[in-house]
Motif scaffolding. Sequence first.
Motif, PDB file in Angstrom:
ATOM      1  N   LEU A   1      39.265  43.806  42.290  1.00  9.15           N
ATOM      2  CA  LEU A   1      39.161  42.357  42.330  1.00  9.15           C
ATOM      3  C   LEU A   1      39.666  41.868  43.684  1.00  9.15           C
ATOM      4  O   LEU A   1      40.858  41.949  43.974  1.00  9.15           O
ATOM      5  CB  LEU A   1      39.980  41.747  41.191  1.00  9.15           C
TER       6      LEU A   1
ATOM      7  N   PHE B   1      37.759  33.395  44.973  1.00  8.35           N
ATOM      8  CA  PHE B   1      37.476  33.704  43.577  1.00  8.35           C
ATOM      9  C   PHE B   1      37.552  35.206  43.459  1.00  8.35           C
ATOM     10  O   PHE B   1      37.550  35.919  44.461  1.00  8.35           O
ATOM     11  CB  PHE B   1      36.097  33.195  43.157  1.00  8.35           C
ATOM     12  N   GLN B   2      37.606  35.715  42.253  1.00  8.68           N
ATOM     13  CA  GLN B   2      37.815  37.142  42.081  1.00  8.68           C
ATOM     14  C   GLN B   2      36.487  37.869  41.977  1.00  8.68           C
ATOM     15  O   GLN B   2      35.901  37.967  40.920  1.00  8.68           O
ATOM     16  CB  GLN B   2      38.711  37.398  40.881  1.00  8.68           C
ATOM     17  N   LYS B   3      36.044  38.391  43.112  1.00  6.31           N
ATOM     18  CA  LYS B   3      34.781  39.107  43.202  1.00  6.31           C
ATOM     19  C   LYS B   3      35.028  40.587  42.939  1.00  6.31           C
ATOM     20  O   LYS B   3      35.972  41.163  43.462  1.00  6.31           O
ATOM     21  CB  LYS B   3      34.232  38.898  44.615  1.00  6.31           C
ATOM     22  N   LEU B   4      34.202  41.183  42.123  1.00 10.26           N
ATOM     23  CA  LEU B   4      34.356  42.588  41.745  1.00 10.26           C
ATOM     24  C   LEU B   4      33.612  43.504  42.705  1.00 10.26           C
ATOM     25  O   LEU B   4      32.432  43.277  42.984  1.00 10.26           O
ATOM     26  CB  LEU B   4      33.810  42.821  40.337  1.00 10.26           C
TER      27      LEU B   4
END
Lengths: 110, 113
Positions: free
Chosen positions: A90, A95-98
């Motif tokens: 993450l 924002f939490q991009k995978l």
Amino acid sequence: GIQVEQSPPDLILQEGANSTLRCNFSDSVNNLQWFHQNPWGQLINLFYIPSGTKQNGRLSATTVATERYSLLYISSSQTTDSGVYFCALLLNTGFQKLVFGTGTRLLVSP
Amino acid sequence: GAGVSQTPSNKVTEKGKYVELRCDPISGHTALYWYRQSLGQGPEFLIYFQGTGAADDSGLPNDRFFAVRPEGSVSTLKIQRTERGDSAVYLCASSPTGAGGYTFGSGTRLTVV
């Protein structure tokens, strides 16, 4: 960019056996998740684990963020454990991009 | 709904055609993501929506790919002039706020012949 490598790429187990899957990553990250993708393609979240150890039934995971690796343990494997296991980092970019690893394909035979 | 719904589950199209893939996220989830998974690979990020706006479209491979989310709920991924290299599984995910808690749909398998 960040590199996420998983090992082994393929694993065949007899039902009841134990296994350890490894995820190595190249940079420090905010968080890490383990997913199981079943044979129908559905991605199921297993663990959300930035550090330390968590357990859920026969599965447990350990992340050592300072050494940039995570381990997923499967005990007493069952045929329903078959599929592909991904670790995903993450990245906190607002924002939490995978970012997904290369995956470990597991086949548990009866 | 109870989960993230994607339609169609499978789509076969001819090279050069236009396709639309639909994602219906979990009700109330403001964040929506599209990923693409090629055979034998992990999913790769395409685009992220927060509400109606595309907060990050840096993963879209080229201008043939476009996505919308006009009312902040359902999203459509649109691919123009499809190429054989576009063949992949397209996955959608939603989360309550964009800070983790992802739920993935079952994906749309796109085959360009």
